[in-house]
Design an enzyme around this catalytic site. Structure first.
Site, PDB file in Angstrom:
ATOM      1  N   PHE A 147       0.853  -1.187   0.000  1.00  0.00           N
ATOM      2  CA  PHE A 147       0.000   0.000   0.000  1.00  0.00           C
ATOM      3  C   PHE A 147       0.895   1.247   0.000  1.00  0.00           C
ATOM      4  CE2 PHE A 147      -3.157   2.827   1.943  1.00  0.00           C
ATOM      5  CZ  PHE A 147      -4.362   2.325   1.483  1.00  0.00           C
ATOM      6  N   ASP A 162       2.468  -5.092   8.525  1.00  0.00           N
ATOM      7  CA  ASP A 162       1.246  -4.326   8.306  1.00  0.00           C
ATOM      8  C   ASP A 162       0.104  -5.332   8.182  1.00  0.00           C
ATOM      9  OD1 ASP A 162      -0.937  -2.899   7.321  1.00  0.00           O
ATOM     10  OD2 ASP A 162       0.308  -1.534   6.137  1.00  0.00           O
ATOM     11  N   TYR A 202     -10.911  -0.455  10.634  1.00  0.00           N
ATOM     12  CA  TYR A 202     -12.160  -0.185   9.901  1.00  0.00           C
ATOM     13  C   TYR A 202     -12.415  -1.189   8.779  1.00  0.00           C
ATOM     14  CZ  TYR A 202      -8.536   2.366   7.303  1.00  0.00           C
ATOM     15  OH  TYR A 202      -7.372   2.718   6.663  1.00  0.00           O
ATOM     16  N   LYS A 203     -11.488  -2.125   8.540  1.00  0.00           N
ATOM     17  CA  LYS A 203     -11.694  -3.119   7.475  1.00  0.00           C
ATOM     18  C   LYS A 203     -12.432  -4.316   8.099  1.00  0.00           C
ATOM     19  CE  LYS A 203      -8.007  -1.137   4.737  1.00  0.00           C
ATOM     20  NZ  LYS A 203      -6.573  -1.072   4.443  1.00  0.00           N
TER      21      LYS A 203
HETATM   22  C1  LIG Z   1      -5.904   0.190   4.462  1.00  0.00           C
HETATM   23  C2  LIG Z   1      -4.414   0.180   4.528  1.00  0.00           C
HETATM   24  C3  LIG Z   1      -3.699   1.275   5.025  1.00  0.00           C
HETATM   25  C4  LIG Z   1      -4.438   2.527   5.408  1.00  0.00           C
HETATM   26  O1  LIG Z   1      -3.712   3.394   6.196  1.00  0.00           O
HETATM   27  P1  LIG Z   1      -4.478   4.431   7.150  1.00  0.00           P
HETATM   28  O2  LIG Z   1      -3.383   5.142   7.817  1.00  0.00           O
HETATM   29  O3  LIG Z   1      -5.356   3.633   8.063  1.00  0.00           O
HETATM   30  O4  LIG Z   1      -5.298   5.301   6.258  1.00  0.00           O
HETATM   31  C5  LIG Z   1      -2.317   1.174   5.125  1.00  0.00           C
HETATM   32  N1  LIG Z   1      -1.672   0.060   4.739  1.00  0.00           N
HETATM   33  C6  LIG Z   1      -2.336  -1.004   4.235  1.00  0.00           C
HETATM   34  C7  LIG Z   1      -1.579  -2.227   3.807  1.00  0.00           C
HETATM   35  C8  LIG Z   1      -3.723  -0.971   4.100  1.00  0.00           C
HETATM   36  O5  LIG Z   1      -4.369  -2.009   3.587  1.00  0.00           O
END
Ligand SMILES: *Cc1c(COP(=O)(O)O)cnc(C)c1O
Length: 426
Positions: A129, A210, A235-236
């Site tokens: 991500f 992560d 939130y997922k």
């Molecule tokens: C959803 C997600 C994020 C989101 O980061 P936020 O700081 O919560 O907005 C980061 N890394 C991964 C791998 C994700 O899937």
């Protein structure tokens, strides 16, 4: 024609599903097939009740809510950490509920990255991500280190997955810290956390995971696996609500580290109001708090996690999640062959996270057409339709019905009425 044998199979699987009763705990919109719980989990009734209760306590108690609410707001992050601990195989005091995924990665970098003359590289991967790469490269710049020299990414051979032997080979003796996703957000590949943790430790590399796409869908055993650190969003699959407070895990063997980003809420409670300018850290991961907890973004998470314990914890959820995605792939294979789709997630249970990644050259337009048909997927660059049936509120019939609607979109070419993708929010 409607696929009768698959229909019967879906009905039989739903009848035998011990978790089916939890669907009624969620606000599933009538007629809608929600397959986006890996981006934003649906609202459950206990989460809603907990949020409403927090507002009522604020209304009735004002400042006294910090001590007189039930549980007292001051304890809420730690009481949620205790609820969450069994999902990740950790002790409650190794978990801090705070900040966001990205904020917590910054905290871990600030705390755990100790560059030396020999080891000064942070290792990531090409498929992670974007935010993780932004956090790492900006952190390096803050330390006066050029990311061109000090940030390295494991490359993907097929553009969708990572080879574990490539990751291990990248744990070289100039790497201080590595950051990897437990489940890749696009292809849904699940990495072997225990194996990679072992290999990293054997090579003197600190490894942070992560877990945004695994927490609440895949069991973790952080302590048993000897994981150094992990972070995630709530939130997922945890259904904590949009922007819910994230989480961070630090193995207790690292408790001697001072938080890299410190603030008064990370001071031990008995000394917090002493207002001393000397930081006296709270015991364990609670030292990672920075400022006042975001109470209204924590409260629904407390309710959301009640459902996880009522459902018997993460093991039955993982078993159903695997069965759902297995059945979804079976329906895709049976019904969508010759229509240009490729299942691009790993098929093996041990390498599959919580979603199916369906690749198609027209993925963007097909996603638009699916929404019109009341199927909620999401699109990920460059060509992936992510379909995430979740164990708590999706049914086997949902999986089949989504495929039936998808087939209809393809055979009627309904997706062609949508404009090609021009960028922007997906
Ligand atoms: C959803 C997600 C994020 C989101 O980061 P936020 O700081 O919560 O907005 C980061 N890394 C991964 C791998 C994700 O899937």
């Amino acid at each position: 024609m409607f696929p009768t044998p698959l229909m019967e199979k879906a009905a039989a699987l739903d009848r035998a599903d011990p978790l089916a009763r939890f669907r009624g705990e969620f606000y599933v919109q009538p007629g809608e097939i929600y397959l986006d719980g890996n981006s934003l989990g649906l609202m459950g009734r206990p989460a809603e009740a907990a949020a409403v209760r927090a507002l009522a306590e604020w209304r009735a108690l004002g400042i006294n809510g910090w001590t007189d609410a039930s549980p007292p707001w001051v304890d809420l992050p730690e009481s949620i950490a205790a609820q969450l601990a069994p999902l990740v195989g950790a002790a409650a005091d190794e978990i801090c509920l705070t900040s966001s995924t990205t904020g917590n990665l910054h905290q871990l970098l600030a705390t755990l990255f100790v560059p030396t003359a020999q080891r000064s590289v942070i290792l990531g991967d090409q498929l992670n991500f974007s935010s993780d790469a932004h956090a790492i490269t900006s952190h390096l710049r803050l330390r006066g280190l050029d990311p061109a020299q000090h940030y390295r990414e494991v490359t993907s051979r097929d553009g969708r997955t990572l080879r574990e032997e490539d990751i291990v080979a990248a744990f070289t003796d100039d790497v201080a810290l590595a950051v990897l996703p437990a489940v890749l957000f696009t292809s849904g590949q699940l990495l072997d956390v225990a194996h990679l943790t072992r290999e990293a430790r054997a090579r003197g590399v600190m490894l942070g995971w992560d877990c945004s796409h695994s927490i609440g869908a895949v069991p973790h055993a952080f302590d048993a696996d000897g994981v150094d650190a992990a972070f995630w969003c709530s939130y997922k699959y945890l259904n904590g609500g949009p922007g819910a407070v994230g989480g961070l895990y630090l193995n207790r063997r690292h408790f001697d580290r001072a938080p890299g980003l410190a603030g008064w809420w990370g001071v031990k409670l008995s000394r917090r109001f002493a207002m001393s300018h000397t930081h006296e850290p709270a015991a364990g991961a609670a030292a990672f708090h920075v400022g006042t907890p975001h109470l209204l973004s924590l409260a629904p998470l407390q309710g959301a996690l009640e459902i996880f314990s009522a459902a018997g914890g993460i093991a039955p959820l993982r078993a159903k999640s695997l069965a759902l995605t297995r059945f979804l792939m079976e329906a895709i294979d049976a019904e969508l062959s010759g229509l240009g789709f490729t299942i691009s997630n790993p098929r093996a249970d041990a390498q599959r996270g919580g979603h199916v990644a369906l690749a198609h050259a027209e993925a963007w337009r097909i996603c638009q057409a699916l929404k019109v048909e009341k199927v909620v997927p999401d699109f990920r660059q460059p060509d992936v339709i992510r379909l995430a049936p979740t164990a708590l509120y999706s049914s086997f019939n949902d999986c089949l019905e989504a495929v039936v609607r998808l087939k209809h979109i393809m055979t009627t070419r309904a997706y062609e009425q949508f404009a090609a993708r021009t960028g922007g929010v997906t």
